[in-house]
Design a protein around this motif. Structure first.
Motif, PDB file in Angstrom:
ATOM      1  N   THR A   1       5.002  31.478   7.030  1.00 41.84           N
ATOM      2  CA  THR A   1       5.912  32.539   7.270  1.00 41.84           C
ATOM      3  C   THR A   1       5.512  33.895   7.832  1.00 41.84           C
ATOM      4  N   THR A   2       4.337  34.596   7.233  1.00 41.75           N
ATOM      5  CA  THR A   2       4.095  35.815   7.459  1.00 41.75           C
ATOM      6  C   THR A   2       2.929  35.743   8.677  1.00 41.75           C
ATOM      7  N   GLY A   3       2.210  34.586   8.910  1.00 42.28           N
ATOM      8  CA  GLY A   3       1.013  34.570   9.937  1.00 42.28           C
ATOM      9  C   GLY A   3      -0.161  35.164   9.286  1.00 42.28           C
ATOM     10  N   LYS A   4      -0.296  35.569   7.968  1.00 42.52           N
ATOM     11  CA  LYS A   4      -1.242  36.322   7.442  1.00 42.52           C
ATOM     12  C   LYS A   4      -1.974  35.321   6.333  1.00 42.52           C
ATOM     13  N   TYR A   5      -3.273  35.535   6.027  1.00 39.13           N
ATOM     14  CA  TYR A   5      -4.059  35.028   5.027  1.00 39.13           C
ATOM     15  C   TYR A   5      -5.341  35.507   5.166  1.00 39.13           C
ATOM     16  N   GLY A   6      -5.934  35.684   4.029  1.00 41.43           N
ATOM     17  CA  GLY A   6      -7.377  35.738   3.715  1.00 41.43           C
ATOM     18  C   GLY A   6      -8.473  34.803   4.039  1.00 41.43           C
ATOM     19  N   GLY A   7      -9.410  35.269   5.084  1.00 44.22           N
ATOM     20  CA  GLY A   7     -10.282  34.108   5.490  1.00 44.22           C
ATOM     21  C   GLY A   7     -10.950  34.546   6.589  1.00 44.22           C
ATOM     22  N   ILE A   8     -11.760  33.702   7.271  1.00 45.20           N
ATOM     23  CA  ILE A   8     -12.580  33.966   8.466  1.00 45.20           C
ATOM     24  C   ILE A   8     -12.095  33.789   9.830  1.00 45.20           C
ATOM     25  N   GLY A   9     -10.899  33.236  10.030  1.00 43.92           N
ATOM     26  CA  GLY A   9     -10.196  33.537  11.238  1.00 43.92           C
ATOM     27  C   GLY A   9     -10.572  32.250  12.145  1.00 43.92           C
ATOM     28  N   SER A  10     -10.507  30.936  11.894  1.00 46.60           N
ATOM     29  CA  SER A  10     -11.029  29.904  12.706  1.00 46.60           C
ATOM     30  C   SER A  10     -10.365  28.740  12.245  1.00 46.60           C
ATOM     31  N   LEU A  11     -10.076  27.988  13.474  1.00 46.58           N
ATOM     32  CA  LEU A  11      -9.539  26.403  13.100  1.00 46.58           C
ATOM     33  C   LEU A  11     -10.953  25.604  12.836  1.00 46.58           C
ATOM     34  N   ILE A  12     -10.636  24.462  12.061  1.00 46.38           N
ATOM     35  CA  ILE A  12     -11.762  23.624  11.914  1.00 46.38           C
ATOM     36  C   ILE A  12     -11.210  22.219  11.815  1.00 46.38           C
ATOM     37  N   ARG A  13     -12.105  21.232  12.061  1.00 47.23           N
ATOM     38  CA  ARG A  13     -11.794  19.719  12.281  1.00 47.23           C
ATOM     39  C   ARG A  13     -12.900  18.854  11.745  1.00 47.23           C
ATOM     40  N   LYS A  14     -12.442  17.740  11.569  1.00 49.07           N
ATOM     41  CA  LYS A  14     -13.475  16.685  11.065  1.00 49.07           C
ATOM     42  C   LYS A  14     -14.184  15.957  12.159  1.00 49.07           C
ATOM     43  N   LYS A  15     -15.550  15.795  12.040  1.00 42.25           N
ATOM     44  CA  LYS A  15     -16.098  15.207  12.789  1.00 42.25           C
ATOM     45  C   LYS A  15     -17.016  14.179  12.530  1.00 42.25           C
ATOM     46  N   GLY A  16     -16.862  12.919  12.101  1.00 38.21           N
ATOM     47  CA  GLY A  16     -17.958  12.059  11.524  1.00 38.21           C
ATOM     48  C   GLY A  16     -17.859  12.563   9.919  1.00 38.21           C
ATOM     49  N   ASP A  17     -18.869  12.582   9.339  1.00 38.80           N
ATOM     50  CA  ASP A  17     -19.212  13.015   7.877  1.00 38.80           C
ATOM     51  C   ASP A  17     -19.019  14.754   7.829  1.00 38.80           C
TER      52      ASP A  17
ATOM     53  N   ILE B   1       5.447  40.816  38.319  1.00 44.95           N
ATOM     54  CA  ILE B   1       6.255  39.755  37.457  1.00 44.95           C
ATOM     55  C   ILE B   1       5.499  39.637  36.044  1.00 44.95           C
ATOM     56  N   GLY B   2       5.964  40.071  34.893  1.00 51.66           N
ATOM     57  CA  GLY B   2       5.049  40.038  33.791  1.00 51.66           C
ATOM     58  C   GLY B   2       5.516  38.971  32.819  1.00 51.66           C
ATOM     59  N   TYR B   3       4.622  38.273  32.024  1.00 50.22           N
ATOM     60  CA  TYR B   3       4.688  37.114  31.289  1.00 50.22           C
ATOM     61  C   TYR B   3       4.189  37.250  29.761  1.00 50.22           C
ATOM     62  N   ILE B   4       5.169  37.202  29.090  1.00 54.95           N
ATOM     63  CA  ILE B   4       4.758  37.368  27.485  1.00 54.95           C
ATOM     64  C   ILE B   4       5.126  35.545  27.013  1.00 54.95           C
ATOM     65  N   GLN B   5       4.102  35.247  26.312  1.00 58.85           N
ATOM     66  CA  GLN B   5       3.914  33.967  25.789  1.00 58.85           C
ATOM     67  C   GLN B   5       4.289  34.197  23.990  1.00 58.85           C
ATOM     68  N   HIS B   6       5.449  33.916  23.650  1.00 60.15           N
ATOM     69  CA  HIS B   6       5.825  33.970  22.090  1.00 60.15           C
ATOM     70  C   HIS B   6       5.818  32.780  21.387  1.00 60.15           C
ATOM     71  N   SER B   7       4.813  32.728  20.355  1.00 56.97           N
ATOM     72  CA  SER B   7       4.621  31.497  19.714  1.00 56.97           C
ATOM     73  C   SER B   7       5.523  30.984  18.525  1.00 56.97           C
ATOM     74  N   ASP B   8       5.679  32.261  17.551  1.00 58.86           N
ATOM     75  CA  ASP B   8       6.460  31.828  16.379  1.00 58.86           C
ATOM     76  C   ASP B   8       7.021  32.992  15.969  1.00 58.86           C
ATOM     77  N   PHE B   9       8.001  33.194  14.930  1.00 58.14           N
ATOM     78  CA  PHE B   9       8.795  34.347  14.616  1.00 58.14           C
ATOM     79  C   PHE B   9       8.204  34.647  13.197  1.00 58.14           C
ATOM     80  N   THR B  10       7.001  34.815  13.063  1.00 52.18           N
ATOM     81  CA  THR B  10       6.192  35.335  11.839  1.00 52.18           C
ATOM     82  C   THR B  10       6.648  36.545  11.548  1.00 52.18           C
ATOM     83  N   GLU B  11       6.257  37.304  10.506  1.00 47.66           N
ATOM     84  CA  GLU B  11       6.427  38.623  10.152  1.00 47.66           C
ATOM     85  C   GLU B  11       5.620  39.595  10.930  1.00 47.66           C
ATOM     86  N   ASP B  12       6.609  40.580  11.503  1.00 44.57           N
ATOM     87  CA  ASP B  12       5.841  41.557  12.286  1.00 44.57           C
ATOM     88  C   ASP B  12       5.796  41.062  13.777  1.00 44.57           C
TER      89      ASP B  12
END
Length: 558
Positions: free
Chosen positions: A92-108, A197-208
Motif C-alpha cells: 500500500t505504501t511502497g515502503k519497507y526497511g531493507g536493502i532494495g533488491s529483488l531476489i529469485r530462486k536458482k537451484g539450491d 513529447i514527454g512520457y511518464i510511466q506510472h506503475s501504481d498508486f502507493t503513498e506519495d
C-alpha cells in the motif's frame, strides 16, 4: 509507523463508523439472526478446537473461517492477520526497511534478481546473478526466497551481513549492507520520446506517488520544450484513491469534482474535488490504458475522459469500481472490506463484474449489455458504464505467447543471458542494441537439450473440437479437415523457436540490458519499438485530430 494504518480510505472511513452503525435502523429479526449466528460461530470454533480428533491450530481455524466468510463476497474483501501486515504495508505504501533488491530462486540458492538503482544493495556492489551463500552466519543453501527476504528486511539503520558468490568471478566475498527505508517510486521512468513529447510511466498508486509524478512533470516542463504528454497507466493495478485525486489536481482546475463514492450508509458517502492549484490545464495529454489498468488508474483515466481533458489510447480497462477500507479487528489484525462503489464525473460506475448477483452455481458474471447505460462527457460525447473505461482510440492488445512464458518461467532465458553476459561483459548501448542473427542462433543451439512441454492454445482447442465431434458423431465427416489443420499446428520446439523469434529476442534483449542499465534502461529500450507510444506521439502531433476526438467522438459501447 506502529499499527496506525493510513492506507486508502481507512482514516476517512473509520472515524464515525461506530456512530453510523449505532444510528442505523435495524430490524429485531436482523438483530436476532446476527446474535444467533455469532453465538453459533463461537461455539463451532470452540468445539472443533476442543474435540477434533487431531490437533488443530486456532490461528489456522480463524484464517479458514475468515476465508469462508469473505470468499463469496468479492476478491478484495479479506482478513489480514498480524503476520501479513508488513506485506500489506509494503503493497500500500511502497515502503519497507531493507536493502532494495529483488531476489529469485536458482537451484539450491537464492540469487540477486534486480538491485534497485541507487539503493543499498546497488551501492554495495551487488549484481544480478550474485548468489547469497550466507546470511548472518547461516548457510543459505536451500533457503526459499520468502525466508531470505525476511532476513534481509529489518529496521532502517541496522546492518545485515552476507557472504555472496560473485556472478562474474565465482569468488565468495563478505558484504555488509546498512538497511534503509526503501521507497519504491510510483514513477519508475520519465523522459522524452520525441522532440517535444514527454512520457511518464506510472506503475501504481502507493503513498506519495502523486509527488513523484509532480516531480517528473516539473522536470519535463523545465526543459522548455514540452508540448504534449503521454501518461502510461498500462498494467497499473491502482491503489490509494486520494493519490488519484492529487494526480488529477495537476491537470484540471481547482475545485473540479473528479470522483465520488457511495455505499450502504449515506453518512459515509463522499465526493472528492481537486484541492491544489493545477500545474497545467492546457497541455495535450494521451493516456495509455490496457486490461491491467484498474481501480485508481481507472479513476484517473476515466475522469480525464469524462472531463474531455485527455485522449485515452489502448484497450478497455479492467473494470474495478469498488472501494476498500481497512477495519481494525484487534491484536494487530485487520479486515480489508469493500464499503462502496466509486463514480467518475459523468456519474458512471465502471465496475465490470456483478458480485452481488451470483449464478446458481455460485459463479459471477459481467454486467449484461441490457444494463449498460449511456452517459455524456462535459463536451457531450457518449461514454458508457458497466465494464471498465473504453479508450477513445482502440488498439489491439499485445500478447506474450505461452511458449515464451514457459521458457522464461523455467529460467532458460536467464541462463542463456548469464552465459551471454560472461562472454560480453561490456555494457550494451540501450538505444542501439539488438540481438543479432548469430546471437539468436546461439540461443537456438542453447535450447537444443532443454525440456519444453508445450501445447499451443490452438492445438488444445483443436483437441477439444475433435473430442466434441466424436461425441456428436461428426468426426467421420470433418476428421480429414481437422487432420489438415493439425498438420499446420506444429508445436515442436524448433518450429516454435522460429515462430516466436521476435518476442523471444525482445525478452532476451531486455534481460541483457537489465544487467547494466537497470529497469530504467529496459523501459527506454522498449519505448523505441512500442507501437502504442508511436501512435500517441502521432496523435499529439496532429492537433486537429486530437481536438476532434475530445470535442465530438463517442466511445464504443463495447
Amino acid at each position: 509507523m506502529g499499527r496506525k494504518i493510513r492506507y486508502g480510505l481507512v482514516v476517512l472511513l473509520a472515524a464515525g463508523l461506530a456512530a453510523v452503525f449505532a444510528g442505523a435502523e435495524r430490524s429485531e429479526d436482523s438483530d436476532f439472526r446476527l446474535g444467533r449466528n455469532m453465538e453459533i460461530l463461537m461455539n463451532l470454533f470452540r468445539d472443533v478446537n476442543l474435540f477434533y480428533v487431531d490437533s488443530v491450530s486456532p490461528d489456522r481455524l480463524l484464517e479458514d473461517a475468515a476465508a469462508g466468510m469473505t470468499g463469496k463476497l468479492d476478491p478484495y474483501t479479506e482478513y489480514i492477520p498480524e503476520e501479513e501486515m508488513d506485506d500489506f504495508e509494503i503493497m500500500t505504501t511502497g515502503k519497507y526497511g531493507g536493502i532494495g533488491s529483488l531476489i529469485r530462486k536458482k537451484g539450491d540458492w537464492v540469487v540477486i534478481a534486480q538491485p534497485y538503482k541507487g539503493f543499498p544493495a546497488d551501492r554495495a556492489g551487488l549484481k544480478i546473478g550474485d548468489k547469497i551463500v550466507e546470511i548472518e552466519g547461516q548457510d543459505a543453501r536451500g533457503f526459499d526466497p520468502a525466508r531470505v527476504s525476511a532476513l534481509l528486511k529489518g529496521d532502517p539503520g541496522t546492518t545485515v551481513r552476507l557472504k555472496v558468490e560473485r556472478f562474474a568471478t565465482g569468488k565468495v566475498e563478505p558484504v555488509s549492507i546498512r538497511r534503509e527505508r526503501i521507497v519504491i517510486s510510483g514513477v519508475p521512468y520519465h523522459g522524452f520520446v520525441a522532440d517535444s513529447i514527454g512520457y511518464i510511466q506510472h506503475s501504481d498508486f502507493t503513498e506519495d506517488c502523486s509527488t513523484d509524478l509532480r516531480r517528473a512533470l516539473a522536470e519535463l516542463r523545465s526543459s522548455g520544450r514540452l508540448k504534449g504528454l503521454i501518461l502510461d497507466l498500462r498494467g497499473n493495478g491502482g491503489g490509494i484513491l486520494q493519490e488519484a485525486v492529487k494526480i488529477l489536481s495537476l491537470f484540471v482546475p481547482k475545485g473540479t469534482e473528479v470522483v465520488s463514492m457511495r455505499g450502504k450508509f449515506e453518512q459515509l458517502d463522499a465526493t472528492f474535488k481537486t484541492e491544489g492549484e493545477p500545474v497545467d490545464t492546457e497541455l495535450p495529454i494521451v493516456v495509455l490504458t490496457d486490461r491491467g489498468s484498474a481501480s485508481a488508474a481507472e479513476i484517473v483515466s476515466g475522469a480525464l475522459q469524462d472531463l474531455d481533458r485527455a485522449v485515452l489510447l489502448g484497450q478497455r480497462t479492467f473494470g474495478k469500481g469498488l472501494v476498500q477500507s481497512t477495519r481494525p479487528l484487534g491484536y494487530n489484525s485487520y479486515l480489508k472490506v469493500t464499503t462502496a462503489k466509486y463514480y467518475i464525473p459523468t456519474g458512471r460506475c465502471i465496475q465490470a463484474i456483478d458480485y452481488a448477483h451470483r449464478n446458481e452455481d455460485g459463479s459471477v458474471g459481467y454486467v449484461p449489455d441490457s444494463l449498460i447505460r449511456e452517459f455524456r462527457t462535459r463536451a457531450g460525447r457518449k461514454v458508457y458504464d458497466g465494464g471498465g473505461i473504453m479508450p477513445d482510440v482502440r488498439t489491439e492488445p499485445r500478447y506474450v505467447s505461452r511458449f515464451a512464458m514457459i521458457l522464461y518461467g523455467k529460467g532458460y532465458i536467464e541462463d542463456f543471458v548469464d552465459g551471454y553476459v560472461k562472454r560480453h561483459p561490456e555494457p550494451v548501448d540501450v538505444e542501439r542494441f539488438a540481438l543479432s542473427d548469430a546471437d539468436y542462433a546461439d540461443f537456438t543451439e542453447f535450447m537444443k537439450d532443454k525440456d519444453v512441454e508445450f501445447r499451443s492454445e490452438s492445438k488444445l482447442a483443436l483437441a477439444q473440437l475433435r473430442e466434441k465431434a466424436k461425441q456428436e458423431r461428426y468426426l467421420d465427416r470433418i476428421g480429414p479437415q481437422l487432420d489438415e489443420i493439425e498438420k499446420g499446428l506444429r508445436d515442436d520446439k524448433e518450429s516454435n523457436l522460429k515462430l516466436y523469434r521476435k518476442e523471444l529476442s525482445q525478452i532476451i534483449e531486455d534481460e541483457i540490458i537489465l544487467r547494466s542499465h537497470y529497469a530504467q534502461g529496459v523501459t527506454r529500450h522498449k519505448l523505441l519499438s512500442d507501437e502504442e507510444v508511436k501512435q500517441a506521439v502521432e496523435l499529439l502531433g496532429d492537433t486537429a485530430r486530437y481536438r476532434d476526438i475530445l470535442s465530438s467522438q463517442d466511445t464504443a459501447r463495447k
